[in-house]
Design an enzyme around this catalytic site. Sequence first.
Site, PDB file in Angstrom:
ATOM      1  N   HIS A  30       0.834  -1.209   0.000  1.00  0.00           N
ATOM      2  CA  HIS A  30       0.000   0.000   0.000  1.00  0.00           C
ATOM      3  C   HIS A  30       0.873   1.266   0.000  1.00  0.00           C
ATOM      4  O   HIS A  30       0.558   2.245   0.689  1.00  0.00           O
ATOM      5  CB  HIS A  30      -0.938   0.007   1.213  1.00  0.00           C
ATOM      6  CG  HIS A  30      -1.988  -1.070   1.180  1.00  0.00           C
ATOM      7  ND1 HIS A  30      -3.183  -0.921   0.517  1.00  0.00           N
ATOM      8  CD2 HIS A  30      -2.009  -2.310   1.709  1.00  0.00           C
ATOM      9  CE1 HIS A  30      -3.912  -2.028   0.659  1.00  0.00           C
ATOM     10  NE2 HIS A  30      -3.205  -2.894   1.372  1.00  0.00           N
TER      11      HIS A  30
ATOM     12  N   ASP B  89      -0.849  -5.182   6.123  1.00  0.00           N
ATOM     13  CA  ASP B  89      -1.791  -6.037   5.411  1.00  0.00           C
ATOM     14  C   ASP B  89      -1.496  -6.085   3.916  1.00  0.00           C
ATOM     15  O   ASP B  89      -0.873  -5.189   3.351  1.00  0.00           O
ATOM     16  CB  ASP B  89      -3.216  -5.547   5.632  1.00  0.00           C
ATOM     17  CG  ASP B  89      -3.440  -4.139   5.099  1.00  0.00           C
ATOM     18  OD1 ASP B  89      -2.549  -3.282   5.293  1.00  0.00           O
ATOM     19  OD2 ASP B  89      -4.490  -3.884   4.467  1.00  0.00           O
ATOM     20  N   GLU B  90      -1.957  -7.139   3.287  1.00  0.00           N
ATOM     21  CA  GLU B  90      -2.010  -7.272   1.827  1.00  0.00           C
ATOM     22  C   GLU B  90      -0.676  -6.946   1.147  1.00  0.00           C
ATOM     23  O   GLU B  90      -0.650  -6.351   0.070  1.00  0.00           O
ATOM     24  CB  GLU B  90      -3.133  -6.398   1.270  1.00  0.00           C
ATOM     25  CG  GLU B  90      -4.506  -6.827   1.761  1.00  0.00           C
ATOM     26  CD  GLU B  90      -5.620  -5.909   1.320  1.00  0.00           C
ATOM     27  OE1 GLU B  90      -6.736  -6.411   1.084  1.00  0.00           O
ATOM     28  OE2 GLU B  90      -5.395  -4.683   1.227  1.00  0.00           O
ATOM     29  N   ALA B  91       0.412  -7.370   1.747  1.00  0.00           N
ATOM     30  CA  ALA B  91       1.729  -7.215   1.116  1.00  0.00           C
ATOM     31  C   ALA B  91       1.956  -8.424   0.221  1.00  0.00           C
ATOM     32  O   ALA B  91       2.835  -9.272   0.469  1.00  0.00           O
ATOM     33  CB  ALA B  91       2.816  -7.084   2.181  1.00  0.00           C
ATOM     34  N   LEU B  92       1.187  -8.506  -0.857  1.00  0.00           N
ATOM     35  CA  LEU B  92       1.111  -9.722  -1.648  1.00  0.00           C
ATOM     36  C   LEU B  92       2.339  -9.941  -2.521  1.00  0.00           C
ATOM     37  O   LEU B  92       2.575 -11.056  -2.991  1.00  0.00           O
ATOM     38  CB  LEU B  92      -0.150  -9.691  -2.520  1.00  0.00           C
ATOM     39  CG  LEU B  92      -1.472  -9.488  -1.757  1.00  0.00           C
ATOM     40  CD1 LEU B  92      -2.650  -9.560  -2.714  1.00  0.00           C
ATOM     41  CD2 LEU B  92      -1.625 -10.497  -0.632  1.00  0.00           C
TER      42      LEU B  92
END
Length: 483
Positions: free
Chosen positions: A232, A295-298
Amino acid sequence: MGRVIPALIPAPRVLAVHDGVFELTADTALSGPECHATRFLAALLRRAAGHAPPSAREGALALTLDGPADLGEEGYRLDVTAEAVRLRARTEEGLFRGVQTLRQLLPAEIESPAPLPGPWRVPCVSITDTPRFRWRGVMLDVARHFFDVAAVKRFIDRAVPYKFNILHLHLTDDQGWRLEIPSHPRLTEHGATSQVGEGDGGHFTRADFTEIVAYAAAHHMTVVPEIDLPGHTQAAMASYPHLAPEGVTPELYRGIDVGFSQLAIHNPATYDFLDAVFTELAALTPGPYLHVGGDEALQTTAEDYAAFMTRTLPLAVRHDRTVVAWQEAAAAPDLPEGTHLQYWRPTHEPVPEPLAAAASRGLPLIMSPANRAYLDMKYDDDTALGLRWAGTVGVRQSYEWDPESLVPGARVVGVEAPLWTETLTTPDDLDHMLYPRLPGLAEVAWSPAPKDWPSYVTRLRAHTARWDAAGITSYHRSPELED
């Protein structure tokens, strides 16, 4: 006048209703300590009557700090007889929570911005009240769409009557960086100029942010700033290319996809940057918490994620801050003592093993399951605003759940209601998603379990008159509130 059953939200721990009323008139004197609670009540009555209540050493409307020890930091005792109103607490914060209950005991017209003739009648009651959880939060995402100081203050005003005590501000994301950092001016000169879709974005100056923090403090709300890391982060990397893994400046981003960005995890300059940001946040935010996202550190491997958190979290601790992070951070090694993890995935998904393990070690959890607490989810299939990746979330669904039942053995310290703004562009849009779900989440966070939907929905129906009186016109007209 006979006995009145008050429509209080959140429901108090102990409520006894007696016959009779107290009549608050233009001559009713107010006494209390010099504090936010006394000033708030005086301002409320001034707005309602068109003039300030007279002050006295011992008024018929009396606030005192001599409450019993078992009230704790936020509890209060409120006794209303035909002769007097007595509000007692141990702390100024407890008095402020009690003032919000007294506010709800007054007729709905007390919320009107225009003065109205009295007298104002308060039903005779005895209330002893303390909160179930110490963390009762609302989150506003100002990164996907920017909301200015006035809009954030209005957001605070919406949360105050329902006894929320945490304002979590999601300040950075792929779509924009929203806080001035003097040592890195391009974060706002460039990184703040975009948002989802069209528009010029925007940001808070240091003075703006200080004003928000002060306004929240005057309403006994603690600001928790979030810098979302290591994903993000497109807006930060677009501002300073050395933060990007390849050292190449990416474009500003205006979409809503997630998981595609990550900082240069192995570049020492990344941590110099974060230390500068955390230093600024610590100077601007006196509260004890710093939210680091997570979060969401894909695009980040498990090994790199662990390495990043190992270097980043001590930077927050160094500034004497308790770390808060989304639930994915449970996978990081050696989390600092007291780290708060925020559970956010829908409840129909299994609890991730790292989160269950962290809970078993006693790390405190904040419960924000998306299919219960996310205020940006559509109410139903016909809702124009919002998303539905976690399903639709109606009023009853956001109310009927138990935060302590989701992660076995967890030390749950609170509940938070996030409002993400991918589809929201105006303060009225925020109101539409807040109401009528926000009061129910307040009751989940404050009141003892279990919850009683028939009782609650009857009380909630009465609150629509308060929103009408306050000029809140855009709230969702839910069929669940129909008789």
